[in-house]
Write a protein that holds these residues in place. Sequence first.
Motif, PDB file in Angstrom:
ATOM      1  N   GLY A  49       0.836  -1.196   0.000  1.00 53.18           N
ATOM      2  CA  GLY A  49       0.000   0.000   0.000  1.00 53.18           C
ATOM      3  C   GLY A  49       0.868   1.243   0.000  1.00 53.18           C
ATOM      4  O   GLY A  49       2.015   1.212   0.463  1.00 53.18           O
ATOM      5  N   VAL A  50       0.309   2.337  -0.533  1.00 54.89           N
ATOM      6  CA  VAL A  50       1.025   3.613  -0.554  1.00 54.89           C
ATOM      7  C   VAL A  50       0.048   4.731  -0.238  1.00 54.89           C
ATOM      8  O   VAL A  50      -1.047   4.791  -0.793  1.00 54.89           O
ATOM      9  CB  VAL A  50       1.734   3.833  -1.905  1.00 54.89           C
ATOM     10  CG1 VAL A  50       0.756   3.839  -3.079  1.00 54.89           C
ATOM     11  CG2 VAL A  50       2.566   5.111  -1.887  1.00 54.89           C
ATOM     12  N   SER A  51       0.450   5.605   0.660  1.00 53.67           N
ATOM     13  CA  SER A  51      -0.403   6.722   1.046  1.00 53.67           C
ATOM     14  C   SER A  51      -0.307   7.855   0.033  1.00 53.67           C
ATOM     15  O   SER A  51       0.503   7.809  -0.894  1.00 53.67           O
ATOM     16  CB  SER A  51      -0.005   7.237   2.427  1.00 53.67           C
ATOM     17  OG  SER A  51       1.230   7.948   2.342  1.00 53.67           O
ATOM     18  N   ARG A  52      -1.100   8.876   0.236  1.00 50.09           N
ATOM     19  CA  ARG A  52      -1.081  10.030  -0.659  1.00 50.09           C
ATOM     20  C   ARG A  52       0.267  10.739  -0.624  1.00 50.09           C
ATOM     21  O   ARG A  52       0.678  11.366  -1.603  1.00 50.09           O
ATOM     22  CB  ARG A  52      -2.192  10.998  -0.295  1.00 50.09           C
ATOM     23  CG  ARG A  52      -3.589  10.442  -0.536  1.00 50.09           C
ATOM     24  CD  ARG A  52      -4.673  11.472  -0.228  1.00 50.09           C
ATOM     25  NE  ARG A  52      -4.670  11.862   1.175  1.00 50.09           N
ATOM     26  CZ  ARG A  52      -5.258  11.161   2.134  1.00 50.09           C
ATOM     27  NH1 ARG A  52      -5.884  10.042   1.844  1.00 50.09           N
ATOM     28  NH2 ARG A  52      -5.224  11.585   3.380  1.00 50.09           N
ATOM     29  N   THR A  53       0.975  10.611   0.492  1.00 49.88           N
ATOM     30  CA  THR A  53       2.264  11.284   0.635  1.00 49.88           C
ATOM     31  C   THR A  53       3.453  10.357   0.406  1.00 49.88           C
ATOM     32  O   THR A  53       4.592  10.762   0.587  1.00 49.88           O
ATOM     33  CB  THR A  53       2.378  11.908   2.032  1.00 49.88           C
ATOM     34  OG1 THR A  53       2.199  10.873   3.007  1.00 49.88           O
ATOM     35  CG2 THR A  53       1.328  12.992   2.227  1.00 49.88           C
ATOM     36  N   GLY A  54       3.185   9.114   0.028  1.00 57.23           N
ATOM     37  CA  GLY A  54       4.272   8.211  -0.318  1.00 57.23           C
ATOM     38  C   GLY A  54       4.690   7.226   0.757  1.00 57.23           C
ATOM     39  O   GLY A  54       5.639   6.456   0.558  1.00 57.23           O
ATOM     40  N   ARG A  55       4.018   7.232   1.870  1.00 54.60           N
ATOM     41  CA  ARG A  55       4.299   6.205   2.887  1.00 54.60           C
ATOM     42  C   ARG A  55       3.919   4.847   2.316  1.00 54.60           C
ATOM     43  O   ARG A  55       2.878   4.715   1.682  1.00 54.60           O
ATOM     44  CB  ARG A  55       3.487   6.496   4.141  1.00 54.60           C
ATOM     45  CG  ARG A  55       3.611   5.476   5.257  1.00 54.60           C
ATOM     46  CD  ARG A  55       2.608   5.809   6.365  1.00 54.60           C
ATOM     47  NE  ARG A  55       2.688   4.869   7.461  1.00 54.60           N
ATOM     48  CZ  ARG A  55       1.825   4.854   8.486  1.00 54.60           C
ATOM     49  NH1 ARG A  55       0.844   5.747   8.539  1.00 54.60           N
ATOM     50  NH2 ARG A  55       1.953   3.973   9.446  1.00 54.60           N
ATOM     51  N   THR A  56       4.760   3.841   2.571  1.00 53.03           N
ATOM     52  CA  THR A  56       4.511   2.523   1.988  1.00 53.03           C
ATOM     53  C   THR A  56       4.449   1.438   3.046  1.00 53.03           C
ATOM     54  O   THR A  56       4.968   1.586   4.157  1.00 53.03           O
ATOM     55  CB  THR A  56       5.595   2.151   0.962  1.00 53.03           C
ATOM     56  OG1 THR A  56       6.884   2.195   1.602  1.00 53.03           O
ATOM     57  CG2 THR A  56       5.585   3.105  -0.221  1.00 53.03           C
ATOM     58  N   ASN A  57       3.820   0.362   2.668  1.00 51.36           N
ATOM     59  CA  ASN A  57       3.713  -0.820   3.528  1.00 51.36           C
ATOM     60  C   ASN A  57       3.738  -2.039   2.630  1.00 51.36           C
ATOM     61  O   ASN A  57       3.087  -2.039   1.570  1.00 51.36           O
ATOM     62  CB  ASN A  57       2.406  -0.760   4.318  1.00 51.36           C
ATOM     63  CG  ASN A  57       2.185  -1.993   5.173  1.00 51.36           C
ATOM     64  OD1 ASN A  57       1.693  -3.003   4.691  1.00 51.36           O
ATOM     65  ND2 ASN A  57       2.556  -1.905   6.438  1.00 51.36           N
TER      66      ASN A  57
END
Length: 124
Positions: A49-57
């Motif tokens: 997954g990736v957030s709107r700001t680029g955080r990933t999991n």
Amino acid sequence: VQLVESGGGLVQAGGSLRLSCAAPGSIFSISVMGWYRQAPGKQRELVAGVSRTGRTNYAHSVKGRCTISRDNAKNTVYLQMNSLKPEDTAVYYCAADPNWFTVVGGSLRNLEVWGQGTLVTVSS
């Protein structure tokens, strides 16, 4: 269908593929984006997954081999998959939701926006 995946195909073990998922701007701009996969006879599972700001999991099984990224100008999320293994064979789905934990939490219960899936087959 609001999300459109592409890029699947047949690849030999050790090879690479890049999946793409295009979304309407109205959805993409407010969403955490995720990739899930479902192998035959198995439950759908989170890949990344990736957030709107680029955080990933990432799922443990793909960490170090896959990279999720998003291009906010193109309303597209990508999944670069390297060192592919036969056990990566699955239909890969794109999903979207405004909530980080809804996308990466692993529960499908509240995920309502999906693509139609793209098949990845890795031969040994």
